[in-house]
Write a protein that holds these residues in place. Structure first.
Motif, PDB file in Angstrom:
ATOM      1  N   THR A   1     -30.963  14.906  49.406  1.00  0.00           N
ATOM      2  CA  THR A   1     -31.344  15.428  48.092  1.00  0.00           C
ATOM      3  C   THR A   1     -31.189  16.942  48.069  1.00  0.00           C
ATOM      4  N   ALA A   2     -31.652  17.611  49.110  1.00  0.00           N
ATOM      5  CA  ALA A   2     -31.524  19.071  49.194  1.00  0.00           C
ATOM      6  C   ALA A   2     -30.048  19.483  49.205  1.00  0.00           C
ATOM      7  N   ALA A   3     -29.225  18.737  49.922  1.00  0.00           N
ATOM      8  CA  ALA A   3     -27.793  19.039  49.958  1.00  0.00           C
ATOM      9  C   ALA A   3     -27.172  18.866  48.576  1.00  0.00           C
TER      10      ALA A   3
ATOM     11  N   GLN B   1     -42.247   1.805  63.753  1.00  0.00           N
ATOM     12  CA  GLN B   1     -40.997   1.530  63.047  1.00  0.00           C
ATOM     13  C   GLN B   1     -40.333   2.870  62.712  1.00  0.00           C
ATOM     14  N   PRO B   2     -39.483   3.385  63.591  1.00  0.00           N
ATOM     15  CA  PRO B   2     -38.885   4.708  63.393  1.00  0.00           C
ATOM     16  C   PRO B   2     -38.130   4.866  62.076  1.00  0.00           C
ATOM     17  N   HIS B   3     -37.553   3.792  61.551  1.00  0.00           N
ATOM     18  CA  HIS B   3     -36.710   3.907  60.361  1.00  0.00           C
ATOM     19  C   HIS B   3     -37.478   4.420  59.149  1.00  0.00           C
ATOM     20  N   LEU B   4     -38.781   4.204  59.074  1.00  0.00           N
ATOM     21  CA  LEU B   4     -39.538   4.658  57.907  1.00  0.00           C
ATOM     22  C   LEU B   4     -39.464   6.181  57.770  1.00  0.00           C
ATOM     23  N   ALA B   5     -39.795   6.888  58.831  1.00  0.00           N
ATOM     24  CA  ALA B   5     -39.785   8.353  58.789  1.00  0.00           C
ATOM     25  C   ALA B   5     -38.364   8.894  58.771  1.00  0.00           C
ATOM     26  N   LEU B   6     -37.483   8.306  59.558  1.00  0.00           N
ATOM     27  CA  LEU B   6     -36.116   8.819  59.640  1.00  0.00           C
ATOM     28  C   LEU B   6     -35.377   8.649  58.318  1.00  0.00           C
ATOM     29  N   ALA B   7     -35.608   7.541  57.622  1.00  0.00           N
ATOM     30  CA  ALA B   7     -34.973   7.328  56.315  1.00  0.00           C
ATOM     31  C   ALA B   7     -35.525   8.302  55.279  1.00  0.00           C
ATOM     32  N   GLU B   8     -36.818   8.551  55.307  1.00  0.00           N
ATOM     33  CA  GLU B   8     -37.426   9.496  54.361  1.00  0.00           C
ATOM     34  C   GLU B   8     -36.884  10.905  54.598  1.00  0.00           C
ATOM     35  N   LEU B   9     -36.807  11.303  55.854  1.00  0.00           N
ATOM     36  CA  LEU B   9     -36.269  12.619  56.203  1.00  0.00           C
ATOM     37  C   LEU B   9     -34.819  12.742  55.756  1.00  0.00           C
ATOM     38  N   ALA B  10     -34.008  11.731  56.038  1.00  0.00           N
ATOM     39  CA  ALA B  10     -32.594  11.752  55.648  1.00  0.00           C
ATOM     40  C   ALA B  10     -32.446  11.786  54.132  1.00  0.00           C
ATOM     41  N   SER B  11     -33.278  11.038  53.430  1.00  0.00           N
ATOM     42  CA  SER B  11     -33.215  10.996  51.972  1.00  0.00           C
ATOM     43  C   SER B  11     -33.494  12.369  51.368  1.00  0.00           C
TER      44      SER B  11
ATOM     45  N   LEU C   1     -35.418  24.620  51.669  1.00  0.00           N
ATOM     46  CA  LEU C   1     -35.377  25.786  50.786  1.00  0.00           C
ATOM     47  C   LEU C   1     -34.465  25.573  49.585  1.00  0.00           C
ATOM     48  N   ALA C   2     -33.580  24.608  49.651  1.00  0.00           N
ATOM     49  CA  ALA C   2     -32.713  24.288  48.506  1.00  0.00           C
ATOM     50  C   ALA C   2     -33.484  23.559  47.407  1.00  0.00           C
ATOM     51  N   LEU C   3     -34.647  23.016  47.741  1.00  0.00           N
ATOM     52  CA  LEU C   3     -35.460  22.282  46.778  1.00  0.00           C
ATOM     53  C   LEU C   3     -36.338  23.231  45.976  1.00  0.00           C
ATOM     54  N   SER C   4     -36.765  22.783  44.813  1.00  0.00           N
ATOM     55  CA  SER C   4     -37.726  23.562  44.025  1.00  0.00           C
ATOM     56  C   SER C   4     -39.053  23.586  44.776  1.00  0.00           C
TER      57      SER C   4
ATOM     58  N   THR D   1     -25.456  21.873  46.158  1.00  0.00           N
ATOM     59  CA  THR D   1     -24.096  21.852  45.619  1.00  0.00           C
ATOM     60  C   THR D   1     -24.075  21.952  44.099  1.00  0.00           C
ATOM     61  N   GLY D   2     -25.256  21.978  43.486  1.00  0.00           N
ATOM     62  CA  GLY D   2     -25.334  22.137  42.043  1.00  0.00           C
ATOM     63  C   GLY D   2     -25.445  20.844  41.267  1.00  0.00           C
ATOM     64  N   LEU D   3     -25.595  19.737  41.945  1.00  0.00           N
ATOM     65  CA  LEU D   3     -25.665  18.460  41.237  1.00  0.00           C
ATOM     66  C   LEU D   3     -26.913  18.335  40.364  1.00  0.00           C
ATOM     67  N   GLY D   4     -27.949  19.077  40.674  1.00  0.00           N
ATOM     68  CA  GLY D   4     -29.168  19.005  39.875  1.00  0.00           C
ATOM     69  C   GLY D   4     -29.136  19.864  38.629  1.00  0.00           C
TER      70      GLY D   4
END
Length: 150
Positions: free
Chosen positions: A125-127, A111-121, A85-88, A131-134
């Motif tokens: 970004t939302a965080a 390969q779990p890292h593909l999805a987990l890295a995308e989710l974390a990324s 919800l923090a995203l446009s 915080t107003g960085l965008g």
């Protein structure tokens, strides 16, 4: 090289005779330990087991998203991942598609890292957006610019 690239096979007697070597391999990739008197066991790092567990958790969350029929994909995903919800609105749509695509690739390639890295990324970004960085106007220089030494 093993037929299944995710697992290498060692006998229980190899584990008994060369435990340090087998444990070192298990830190790199899961090892199937075969036994004459019982079912084969899998030896893997805690990190690998955690990745597999997180991928299953993500799979359960995504199944709940795709089986819900109320709202757009992004709206349904934001119910499961409220940080979205923090995203446009446009970024939520992109996030939803990219996470699903990465999850499909993870499941297909195991390969779990593909999805987990995308989710974390996307979560990071939302965080950052929250915080107003965008919201900062950036000034780009076309030529090298000298700055004072800190």
């Amino acid at each position: 090289m093993p037929a299944d690239l995710r697992y290498w096979t060692r006998s229980s007697s190899e584990l008994s005779k060369h435990p340090a070597e087998v444990f070192a391999e298990a830190e790199e990739h899961p090892i199937i330990v075969t036994r004459r008197d019982g079912e084969a066991l899998v030896l893997m790092s805690q990190c690998e087991a955690d990745r597999q567990s997180h991928l299953l958790e993500l799979a359960a969350q995504l199944i709940s998203v795709v089986t819900d029929d109320h709202g757009t994909l992004a709206e349904r995903m934001a119910k499961v991942f409220p940080w979205m919800l923090a995203l446009s609105v446009a970024d939520r749509e992109a996030c939803a598609r990219e996470i699903l695509d990465a999850a499909r690739a993870s499941f297909a390639t195991e390969q779990p890292h593909l999805a987990l890295a995308e989710l974390a990324s996307w979560k990071e970004t939302a965080a950052a957006v929250a915080t107003g960085l965008g919201n900062t106007d950036l000034e780009w220089y076309s030529e090298p610019h000298l700055v004072a030494r800190p």
